[in-house]
Scaffold this motif. Structure first.
Motif, short mmCIF file in Angstrom:
data_model
loop_
_atom_site.label_atom_id
_atom_site.label_comp_id
_atom_site.label_asym_id
_atom_site.label_seq_id
_atom_site.Cartn_x
_atom_site.Cartn_y
_atom_site.Cartn_z
N SER A 58 -74.28 -41.74 83.33
CA SER A 58 -75.10 -42.15 81.93
C SER A 58 -74.69 -43.26 81.17
O SER A 58 -75.29 -44.06 80.77
CB SER A 58 -75.00 -40.81 81.04
N ARG A 59 -73.16 -43.23 81.05
CA ARG A 59 -72.73 -44.48 80.39
C ARG A 59 -72.98 -45.75 81.09
O ARG A 59 -73.28 -46.98 80.56
CB ARG A 59 -71.19 -44.30 80.36
N ARG A 60 -72.82 -45.56 82.72
CA ARG A 60 -73.32 -46.88 83.41
C ARG A 60 -74.48 -47.39 83.20
O ARG A 60 -74.88 -48.46 83.03
CB ARG A 60 -72.64 -46.50 84.89
N ALA A 79 -81.98 -44.39 76.15
CA ALA A 79 -80.72 -43.78 76.55
C ALA A 79 -80.73 -42.55 77.36
O ALA A 79 -81.35 -41.74 77.04
CB ALA A 79 -79.55 -43.65 75.36
N SER A 80 -79.99 -42.67 78.51
CA SER A 80 -79.88 -41.22 78.88
C SER A 80 -78.68 -40.23 78.66
O SER A 80 -77.89 -41.00 78.56
CB SER A 80 -79.56 -41.55 80.84
N LEU A 81 -78.92 -39.25 78.62
CA LEU A 81 -77.93 -38.39 78.11
C LEU A 81 -77.21 -37.35 79.16
O LEU A 81 -78.28 -36.91 79.96
CB LEU A 81 -78.23 -37.50 76.82
N PRO A 82 -76.20 -37.00 79.33
CA PRO A 82 -75.75 -36.05 80.44
C PRO A 82 -75.94 -34.66 80.27
O PRO A 82 -74.98 -33.82 80.47
CB PRO A 82 -74.34 -36.76 80.81
N LEU A 83 -77.03 -34.32 79.69
CA LEU A 83 -77.35 -32.78 79.29
C LEU A 83 -77.12 -32.15 81.05
O LEU A 83 -77.65 -32.93 81.70
CB LEU A 83 -78.38 -32.60 78.89
N PRO A 84 -76.74 -31.00 81.06
CA PRO A 84 -76.73 -30.16 79.81
C PRO A 84 -75.08 -29.89 79.34
O PRO A 84 -75.04 -29.02 78.58
CB PRO A 84 -76.87 -28.58 80.75
N GLU A 92 -72.23 -39.58 74.16
CA GLU A 92 -73.02 -40.70 74.58
C GLU A 92 -73.92 -40.94 73.64
O GLU A 92 -74.35 -42.31 73.78
CB GLU A 92 -73.65 -40.26 76.06
N LEU A 93 -74.50 -40.21 72.94
CA LEU A 93 -75.69 -40.69 71.86
C LEU A 93 -75.18 -41.45 70.94
O LEU A 93 -75.58 -42.69 70.61
CB LEU A 93 -76.00 -39.19 71.40
N ASP A 94 -73.96 -41.13 70.51
CA ASP A 94 -73.20 -42.15 69.60
C ASP A 94 -72.85 -43.31 70.21
O ASP A 94 -73.30 -44.46 69.72
CB ASP A 94 -71.91 -41.45 69.03
N TYR A 95 -72.31 -43.34 71.40
CA TYR A 95 -72.16 -44.65 71.95
C TYR A 95 -73.40 -45.49 72.51
O TYR A 95 -73.49 -46.76 71.89
CB TYR A 95 -71.38 -44.31 73.45
N ALA A 96 -74.64 -44.92 72.67
CA ALA A 96 -75.53 -45.48 72.94
C ALA A 96 -76.19 -46.31 71.85
O ALA A 96 -76.81 -47.44 71.78
CB ALA A 96 -76.73 -44.70 73.59
N ALA A 102 -79.41 -48.67 71.28
CA ALA A 102 -80.46 -47.93 72.06
C ALA A 102 -81.46 -47.77 71.05
O ALA A 102 -81.36 -47.56 69.94
CB ALA A 102 -80.00 -46.69 72.68
N ASP A 103 -82.62 -47.76 71.36
CA ASP A 103 -83.95 -47.40 70.70
C ASP A 103 -84.60 -46.27 70.59
O ASP A 103 -85.44 -45.83 69.94
CB ASP A 103 -85.01 -48.52 71.18
N GLY A 104 -83.84 -45.39 71.49
CA GLY A 104 -84.05 -43.86 71.62
C GLY A 104 -83.36 -43.16 72.67
O GLY A 104 -82.58 -43.85 73.20
N VAL A 105 -84.00 -42.26 73.10
CA VAL A 105 -83.44 -41.27 74.28
C VAL A 105 -84.51 -40.68 75.13
O VAL A 105 -85.35 -40.58 74.61
CB VAL A 105 -82.45 -40.16 73.79
#
Length: 155
Positions: A58-60, A79-84, A92-96, A102-105
């Motif tokens: 997800s980070r990459r 942004a992609s989040l590594p759920l679950p 990742e949300l904070d970083y994105a 990022a403009d959203g997820v």
């Protein structure tokens, strides 16, 4: 007009194929798409059963999307989040948002059989709400869809 487009960096396709996703959602193979205005990673997302690898992937892909958007003024990404993995998703949300802008997820309609109403995901929803985040809830195949698909693609 905003166009929502998946992007498929080679690193993502390789990771998905290593995880056994050779025919995503029953398609004959990984499609190729041109770059669009709003970029996101498609189903099956970034989590292929290993929390650590999902964090790295997800980070990459988020960094690749931000780099591509920097080269194409007017482009944005979800942004992609590594759920679950909730803790990793929050990080990742904070970083994105804070670093990559990022403009959203993009979230999937289920991840490993867990759905958006999953109680353990409540911290993610609170964090998204606190940011007034735009969220695209993308459909994806439920677990064991092939058992009821009658040899048809999932979509």
């Amino acid at each position: 007009m905003t166009v929502y487009t998946h992007f498929l960096p080679a690193e993502y396709v390789a990771a998905a194929e290593r995880a056994g996703h050779l025919r995503p959602d029953g398609l004959p193979g990984w499609p190729t798409f041109p770059s669009g205005d709003v970029l996101s990673i498609p189903s099956p997302g970034v989590h292929f059963g290993d929390d650590f690898r999902a964090r790295v992937l997800s980070r990459r892909v988020n960094e690749l999307a931000a780099e591509l958007c920097a080269q194409r003024p007017g482009s944005t990404f979800l942004a992609s989040l590594p759920l679950p993995d909730v803790d990793a998703a929050l990080a990742e949300l904070d970083y994105a948002y804070d670093v990559l802008h990022a403009d959203g997820v993009i979230l999937l309609s289920n991840v490993t059989g867990l759905y958006p109403g999953e109680p353990s995901w409540e911290p993610v929803w609170r964090a998204l709400n606190a940011r007034s985040a735009q969220v695209l809830l993308h459909p994806t195949s439920p677990p064991q869809w092939r058992q009821v698909a009658l040899d048809r693609p999932a979509r």
